[in-house]
Motif scaffolding. Structure first.
Motif, PDB file in Angstrom:
ATOM      1  N   LEU A 187       5.032  28.353  47.088  1.00 47.65           N
ATOM      2  CA  LEU A 187       4.533  27.003  47.368  1.00 47.65           C
ATOM      3  C   LEU A 187       3.009  26.921  47.408  1.00 47.65           C
ATOM      4  N   SER A 188       2.348  28.029  47.157  1.00 45.46           N
ATOM      5  CA  SER A 188       0.886  28.000  47.280  1.00 45.46           C
ATOM      6  C   SER A 188       0.193  28.414  45.988  1.00 45.46           C
ATOM      7  N   SER A 205      10.199  32.479  46.195  1.00 39.48           N
ATOM      8  CA  SER A 205       9.862  31.159  46.699  1.00 39.48           C
ATOM      9  C   SER A 205       8.343  31.045  46.729  1.00 39.48           C
ATOM     10  N   GLY A 228      11.541  29.120  43.065  1.00 35.04           N
ATOM     11  CA  GLY A 228      11.681  27.828  43.718  1.00 35.04           C
ATOM     12  C   GLY A 228      10.422  27.490  44.479  1.00 35.04           C
ATOM     13  N   GLY A 229      10.307  26.229  44.916  1.00 34.52           N
ATOM     14  CA  GLY A 229       9.156  25.823  45.702  1.00 34.52           C
ATOM     15  C   GLY A 229       8.372  24.731  45.025  1.00 34.52           C
ATOM     16  N   ALA A 286      15.832  20.308  45.688  1.00 29.93           N
ATOM     17  CA  ALA A 286      16.992  20.926  45.034  1.00 29.93           C
ATOM     18  C   ALA A 286      18.122  21.073  46.047  1.00 29.93           C
ATOM     19  N   MET A 326      -0.381  35.239  49.643  1.00 31.53           N
ATOM     20  CA  MET A 326      -0.755  34.668  50.934  1.00 31.53           C
ATOM     21  C   MET A 326       0.072  33.440  51.297  1.00 31.53           C
ATOM     22  N   ASP A 327       1.084  33.133  50.509  1.00 28.62           N
ATOM     23  CA  ASP A 327       1.919  31.960  50.745  1.00 28.62           C
ATOM     24  C   ASP A 327       2.777  32.155  52.000  1.00 28.62           C
ATOM     25  N   THR A 328       2.535  31.338  53.025  1.00 29.17           N
ATOM     26  CA  THR A 328       3.283  31.518  54.277  1.00 29.17           C
ATOM     27  C   THR A 328       4.297  30.396  54.527  1.00 29.17           C
ATOM     28  N   HIS A 329       4.600  29.601  53.513  1.00 28.53           N
ATOM     29  CA  HIS A 329       5.636  28.564  53.678  1.00 28.53           C
ATOM     30  C   HIS A 329       7.000  29.244  53.714  1.00 28.53           C
ATOM     31  N   THR A 330       7.687  29.142  54.856  1.00 28.63           N
ATOM     32  CA  THR A 330       8.936  29.914  55.018  1.00 28.63           C
ATOM     33  C   THR A 330      10.189  29.055  55.080  1.00 28.63           C
ATOM     34  N   VAL A 331      10.017  27.731  55.141  1.00 26.51           N
ATOM     35  CA  VAL A 331      11.203  26.893  55.368  1.00 26.51           C
ATOM     36  C   VAL A 331      12.178  26.975  54.191  1.00 26.51           C
ATOM     37  N   GLY A 332      11.655  26.822  52.985  1.00 24.67           N
ATOM     38  CA  GLY A 332      12.518  26.818  51.803  1.00 24.67           C
ATOM     39  C   GLY A 332      13.289  28.118  51.651  1.00 24.67           C
ATOM     40  N   THR A 338      12.971  23.127  42.299  1.00 23.54           N
ATOM     41  CA  THR A 338      11.828  22.635  43.086  1.00 23.54           C
ATOM     42  C   THR A 338      12.287  21.714  44.208  1.00 23.54           C
ATOM     43  N   MET A 339      11.297  21.106  44.865  1.00 19.73           N
ATOM     44  CA  MET A 339      11.534  20.293  46.056  1.00 19.73           C
ATOM     45  C   MET A 339      12.755  19.385  45.913  1.00 19.73           C
TER      46      MET A 339
HETATM   47  C1  B12 Z   1       5.596  22.355  55.909  1.00 24.51           C
HETATM   48  C2  B12 Z   1       4.375  22.634  55.040  1.00 24.51           C
HETATM   49  C3  B12 Z   1       3.429  23.526  55.542  1.00 24.51           C
HETATM   50  C4  B12 Z   1       3.626  24.261  56.863  1.00 24.51           C
HETATM   51  C5  B12 Z   1       4.490  25.490  56.588  1.00 24.51           C
HETATM   52  C6  B12 Z   1       5.302  25.948  57.792  1.00 24.51           C
HETATM   53  C7  B12 Z   1       6.225  27.067  57.423  1.00 24.51           C
HETATM   54  N1  B12 Z   1       6.386  28.017  58.300  1.00 24.51           N
HETATM   55  O1  B12 Z   1       6.839  27.086  56.392  1.00 24.51           O
HETATM   56  C8  B12 Z   1       2.145  24.585  57.219  1.00 24.51           C
HETATM   57  C9  B12 Z   1       1.579  23.432  57.994  1.00 24.51           C
HETATM   58  C10 B12 Z   1       1.934  25.888  57.970  1.00 24.51           C
HETATM   59  C11 B12 Z   1       1.510  24.572  55.825  1.00 24.51           C
HETATM   60  C12 B12 Z   1       0.331  25.205  55.544  1.00 24.51           C
HETATM   61  C13 B12 Z   1      -0.336  25.097  54.345  1.00 24.51           C
HETATM   62  N2  B12 Z   1       0.033  24.332  53.291  1.00 24.51           N
HETATM   63 CO1  B12 Z   1       1.715  23.421  53.185  1.00 24.51          CO
HETATM   64  N3  B12 Z   1       3.153  22.247  53.032  1.00 24.51           N
HETATM   65  C14 B12 Z   1       4.197  22.013  53.795  1.00 24.51           C
HETATM   66  C15 B12 Z   1       5.056  20.921  53.137  1.00 24.51           C
HETATM   67  C16 B12 Z   1       4.724  19.606  53.837  1.00 24.51           C
HETATM   68  C17 B12 Z   1       6.567  21.081  53.180  1.00 24.51           C
HETATM   69  C18 B12 Z   1       7.087  22.466  52.725  1.00 24.51           C
HETATM   70  C19 B12 Z   1       8.503  22.642  53.193  1.00 24.51           C
HETATM   71  O2  B12 Z   1       8.753  23.347  54.166  1.00 24.51           O
HETATM   72  N4  B12 Z   1       9.466  21.965  52.541  1.00 24.51           N
HETATM   73  C20 B12 Z   1      10.857  22.008  52.882  1.00 24.51           C
HETATM   74  C21 B12 Z   1      11.583  23.093  52.056  1.00 24.51           C
HETATM   75  C22 B12 Z   1      13.068  23.088  52.378  1.00 24.51           C
HETATM   76  O3  B12 Z   1      11.405  22.797  50.706  1.00 24.51           O
HETATM   77  P1  B12 Z   1      10.959  23.869  49.615  1.00 24.51           P
HETATM   78  O4  B12 Z   1      10.175  24.970  50.215  1.00 24.51           O
HETATM   79  O5  B12 Z   1      10.377  23.132  48.484  1.00 24.51           O
HETATM   80  O6  B12 Z   1      12.332  24.510  49.162  1.00 24.51           O
HETATM   81  C23 B12 Z   1      13.285  23.823  48.392  1.00 24.51           C
HETATM   82  C24 B12 Z   1      13.122  24.032  46.888  1.00 24.51           C
HETATM   83  O7  B12 Z   1      11.788  24.162  46.483  1.00 24.51           O
HETATM   84  C25 B12 Z   1      13.936  25.233  46.588  1.00 24.51           C
HETATM   85  N5  B12 Z   1      13.379  26.566  46.771  1.00 24.51           N
HETATM   86  C26 B12 Z   1      12.314  26.997  47.475  1.00 24.51           C
HETATM   87  N6  B12 Z   1      12.198  28.316  47.403  1.00 24.51           N
HETATM   88  C27 B12 Z   1      13.194  28.785  46.630  1.00 24.51           C
HETATM   89  C28 B12 Z   1      13.526  30.072  46.231  1.00 24.51           C
HETATM   90  C29 B12 Z   1      14.631  30.252  45.411  1.00 24.51           C
HETATM   91  C30 B12 Z   1      15.018  31.629  45.005  1.00 24.51           C
HETATM   92  C31 B12 Z   1      15.402  29.141  45.003  1.00 24.51           C
HETATM   93  C32 B12 Z   1      16.579  29.338  44.158  1.00 24.51           C
HETATM   94  C33 B12 Z   1      15.062  27.874  45.412  1.00 24.51           C
HETATM   95  C34 B12 Z   1      13.969  27.687  46.222  1.00 24.51           C
HETATM   96  O8  B12 Z   1      15.018  25.084  47.462  1.00 24.51           O
HETATM   97  C35 B12 Z   1      14.615  24.448  48.690  1.00 24.51           C
HETATM   98  C36 B12 Z   1      15.678  23.482  49.081  1.00 24.51           C
HETATM   99  O9  B12 Z   1      15.648  22.356  48.278  1.00 24.51           O
HETATM  100  C37 B12 Z   1       4.551  20.957  51.673  1.00 24.51           C
HETATM  101  C38 B12 Z   1       4.701  19.677  50.896  1.00 24.51           C
HETATM  102  C39 B12 Z   1       5.783  19.713  49.869  1.00 24.51           C
HETATM  103  N7  B12 Z   1       5.985  18.592  49.263  1.00 24.51           N
HETATM  104  O10 B12 Z   1       6.415  20.718  49.601  1.00 24.51           O
HETATM  105  C40 B12 Z   1       3.100  21.417  51.841  1.00 24.51           C
HETATM  106  C41 B12 Z   1       2.438  22.182  50.726  1.00 24.51           C
HETATM  107  C42 B12 Z   1       3.406  23.190  50.139  1.00 24.51           C
HETATM  108  N8  B12 Z   1       1.358  22.876  51.413  1.00 24.51           N
HETATM  109  C43 B12 Z   1       0.275  22.941  50.712  1.00 24.51           C
HETATM  110  C44 B12 Z   1      -0.905  23.590  51.148  1.00 24.51           C
HETATM  111  C45 B12 Z   1      -2.105  23.481  50.202  1.00 24.51           C
HETATM  112  C46 B12 Z   1      -0.968  24.262  52.372  1.00 24.51           C
HETATM  113  C47 B12 Z   1      -2.191  25.021  52.915  1.00 24.51           C
HETATM  114  C48 B12 Z   1      -2.779  25.964  51.865  1.00 24.51           C
HETATM  115  C49 B12 Z   1      -3.308  24.214  53.453  1.00 24.51           C
HETATM  116  C50 B12 Z   1      -3.019  22.808  53.718  1.00 24.51           C
HETATM  117  N9  B12 Z   1      -3.737  21.990  53.006  1.00 24.51           N
HETATM  118  O11 B12 Z   1      -2.224  22.485  54.566  1.00 24.51           O
HETATM  119  C51 B12 Z   1      -1.654  25.765  54.119  1.00 24.51           C
HETATM  120  C52 B12 Z   1      -1.632  27.258  53.864  1.00 24.51           C
HETATM  121  C53 B12 Z   1      -0.290  27.963  53.918  1.00 24.51           C
HETATM  122  C54 B12 Z   1      -0.254  29.263  53.204  1.00 24.51           C
HETATM  123  N10 B12 Z   1      -1.104  30.202  53.463  1.00 24.51           N
HETATM  124  O12 B12 Z   1       0.558  29.438  52.337  1.00 24.51           O
HETATM  125  C55 B12 Z   1       0.418  22.265  49.362  1.00 24.51           C
HETATM  126  C56 B12 Z   1       0.538  23.277  48.228  1.00 24.51           C
HETATM  127  C57 B12 Z   1      -0.214  22.816  46.997  1.00 24.51           C
HETATM  128  C58 B12 Z   1       0.038  23.628  45.774  1.00 24.51           C
HETATM  129  N11 B12 Z   1       1.002  24.566  45.727  1.00 24.51           N
HETATM  130  O13 B12 Z   1      -0.612  23.399  44.812  1.00 24.51           O
HETATM  131  C59 B12 Z   1       1.669  21.375  49.612  1.00 24.51           C
HETATM  132  C60 B12 Z   1       2.493  21.125  48.342  1.00 24.51           C
HETATM  133  C61 B12 Z   1       1.161  20.028  50.173  1.00 24.51           C
HETATM  134  C62 B12 Z   1       0.346  19.239  49.152  1.00 24.51           C
HETATM  135  N12 B12 Z   1       0.942  18.287  48.495  1.00 24.51           N
HETATM  136  O14 B12 Z   1      -0.822  19.516  49.017  1.00 24.51           O
HETATM  137  N13 B12 Z   1       2.247  23.852  54.971  1.00 24.51           N
END
Ligand code: B12
Ligand SMILES: Nc1nc2c(ncn2[C@@H]2O[C@H](COP(=O)(O)OP(=O)(O)OP(=O)(O)O)[C@@H](O)[C@H]2O)c(=O)[nH]1
Ligand SMILES: [Mg+2]
Lengths: 316, 141
Positions: B68-69, B66, B96-97, B120, B18-24, B117-118
């Motif tokens: 994040l949930s 990827s 990742g995530g 990277a 059910m993870d809908t985080h799509t930015v990463g 992770t975050m």
């Molecule tokens: C934006 C965001 C949202 C947006 C998402 C919009 C979208 N379309 O993506 C919205 C508001 C919708 C949302 C909703 C939710 N979110 Co949110 N969200 C975030 C937030 C603030 C940033 C995520 C992001 O986009 N980062 C930017 C990208 C570029 O970074 P990234 O994904 O980490 O990717 C990097 C690396 O991880 C890596 N990487 C990622 N994937 C992959 C894959 C591979 C193959 C490789 C090599 C590398 C790699 O490379 C990327 C570049 O560096 C995070 C906080 C955080 N610190 O991450 C919380 C966070 C992820 N969310 C969280 C939660 C709980 C939720 C919700 C469940 C409810 C809520 N409390 O808001 C909902 C439900 C979503 C669901 N069903 O999955 C929690 C997750 C907790 C956990 N995992 O234990 C976080 C961590 C916030 C927190 N600290 O509580 N969210």
């Protein structure tokens, strides 16, 4: 793993690997293809083409379901463009076909064009042969979103489905696309959208003109025009009825086998062309090249000399 | 002269459950494409079985998830096992995530090859993949 034998018995891992080799131009691909070629020529290849975003993938997804309902095993080749700058690609067509991922009767392969023009990849023909050898009864080939010239699919597919949608600058879309002359089944997708009736009339007119211009000796087939709402699986049975009728008619008339034959002939000529070019480039006479570089002779004269001085190729 | 890579690395990118985080995943997809790789996206809401099946049909070199949930401590080991059981254990498995430090040993033990992770840097990810590719045995049957 004996890839050729394994894929003939339906081993997905082996089939997938053979396709990879052919796509990568790994010489092992040609070897596998030679072994399995006698087991090909059975599958109906159905092209799915139309402008970007018309719903090709969504429609393919719905058509897979309908083909499965009719008891057929289905292969899919979904082509997306490769970036000319990086050589990389994001291939996203299978997202819309995800519901078939775990069905052992469905095999979906995404490919990038890798610099090939015409709406297909260079490997698409080979990939269809492998899927055919693996025993898939129907193979859908989704082209890249086509414009005007990207109609290679017609030479590859037995049956080509052309997809239009309401409100894409109607007449321009239909007339300029150059697609009206080549399709076997026409679908107006997104029939739930505004402008459907106007688009239907445009297509009808074009098809009417095409009928009138059809030579008397041409294959006796009048392309149907069908509405669909791919996202709701509406109109899909009618489309598969049409591709089935077209397929049966091709087979009954002997045209099916003739088409396949023409396709292999064209492929052989294309491969020969590639090989000749490679050989000629390798053996280009250095003296002639220096002469043209020094502007002592002109490029036309140089080309004529280069061809003349090519030594004959020995059979390996 | 550097012609277009004839044998690009193929990478499957997936989102589980059910993870809908799509930015990463979007950032990674674009970075890999710009680095000349073929990226196949599965879409959201995949199960480990779906990802394994798609990875095999697409004959990718790399499977990237990827996440994040949460839920990764169960889904990733399952995916690694399914790939191995299907004879596709040679594929590189990346994750990742949002993956807490304390989960790393479990995931690595289960067959996840590398975790990003975050924060990277995508250039590091590309460099890692290119290096993995260079050192991997050339003939892979
Ligand atoms: C934006 C965001 C949202 C947006 C998402 C919009 C979208 N379309 O993506 C919205 C508001 C919708 C949302 C909703 C939710 N979110 Co949110 N969200 C975030 C937030 C603030 C940033 C995520 C992001 O986009 N980062 C930017 C990208 C570029 O970074 P990234 O994904 O980490 O990717 C990097 C690396 O991880 C890596 N990487 C990622 N994937 C992959 C894959 C591979 C193959 C490789 C090599 C590398 C790699 O490379 C990327 C570049 O560096 C995070 C906080 C955080 N610190 O991450 C919380 C966070 C992820 N969310 C969280 C939660 C709980 C939720 C919700 C469940 C409810 C809520 N409390 O808001 C909902 C439900 C979503 C669901 N069903 O999955 C929690 C997750 C907790 C956990 N995992 O234990 C976080 C961590 C916030 C927190 N600290 O509580 N969210
Ligand atoms: N309203 C409506 N939307 C549709 C229909 N069919 C597809 N779509 C939507 O149209 C968009 C594009 O669909 P795709 O199936 O990806 O189109 P495509 O032709 O494969 O696109 P490319 O491969 O990118 O050229 C998606 O958002 C679909 O949900 C339909 O019948 N009605
Ligand atoms: Mg598509």
């Amino acid at each position: 793993m004996d890839v050729a034998r394994e894929l003939l018995s339906g081993n997905v891992l082996a089939g997938a690997r053979a396709i990879r080799w052919l796509d990568d131009r790994d010489r092992r691909g040609a070897q596998v293809l030679s072994s399995v070629f006698p087991h090909t020529g059975r599958a109906q290849i159905i092209g799915v083409t139309g402008p970007p975003g018309a719903g090709k993938s969504t429609l393919a997804n719905a058509m897979i379901t309908e083909q499965r309902r009719r008891g057929r095993r289905v292969g899919v080749v979904a082509i997306d463009p490769t970036s000319p700058f990086s050589g990389g690609a994001i291939l996203g067509d299978r997202v819309r076909m995800a519901r078939h991922t775990l069905d052992p009767g469905v095999f979906i392969r995404s490919v990038g064009t890798r610099g090939h023009a015409g709406g297909l990849s260079r490997s698409t023909h080979d990939t269809c042969l492998i899927l055919d050898a693996m025993g898939y009864d129907v193979i859908f080939v989704e082209t890249v979103g086509v414009g005007q010239d990207e109609i290679d699919i017609v030479a590859l597919a037995h049956t080509t489905i052309i997809i239009g949608v309401p409100g894409l600058g109607d007449e321009v879309q239909a007339i300029k696309a150059g697609l009206m002359e080549v399709g076997d089944v026409f679908v107006i997708n997104k029939a739930d959208r505004e402008g459907y009736e106007a688009t239907r009339q445009q297509f009808e007119l074009m098809l009417h003109l095409r009928e009138e211009a059809r030579p008397a000796d041409a294959f006796d087939w009048s392309p149907p025009l069908l509405p669909a709402v791919a996202t709701r699986d509406e109109g899909i049975a009618g489309i598969i009825d049409a591709t089935d009728r077209h397929g049966s008619k091709l087979r009954d008339s002997g045209e099916f086998a003739r088409m396949s034959g023409r396709r292999e002939r064209a492929q052989a000529l294309a491969l020969m062309g590639e090989e000749m070019l490679r050989i000629a480039m390798e053996r280009a006479d250095a003296e002639v090249l220096s002469a043209v570089e020094a502007r002592q002779i002109d490029p036309y004269e140089a080309a004529r000399l280069l061809v003349h001085r090519l030594s004959p190729v020995q059979e390996e | 002269m550097q012609p277009i890579e004839e044998r690009p690395l193929r990478v499957l990118l997936a989102k589980l459950g059910m993870d809908t985080h799509t930015v990463g995943v979007t950032v990674i997809a674009h970075a890999l494409r710009e680095a000349g790789m073929e990226v196949i996206f599965t879409g959201l809401k995949q199960t480990p079985a779906m990802v394994a099946s798609a990875a095999i049909q697409e004959d990718v070199d790399v499977v990237g998830v990827s996440t994040l949930s949460a839920g990764h401590t169960r889904s990733l080991p399952t995916l690694a096992r399914l790939l191995r059981e299907a004879g596709a254990g040679d594929k590189l498995l990346l994750a990742g995530g949002v993956i807490p430090e304390e989960d790393r040993p479990l995931l690595e033990e289960a067959g996840v090859d590398r975790i990003f992770t975050m924060g990277a840097d995508t250039r590091d990810i590309v460099a890692y993949l290119n290096q993995w590719r260079a050192t991997r045995r050339e003939e892979r049957d």
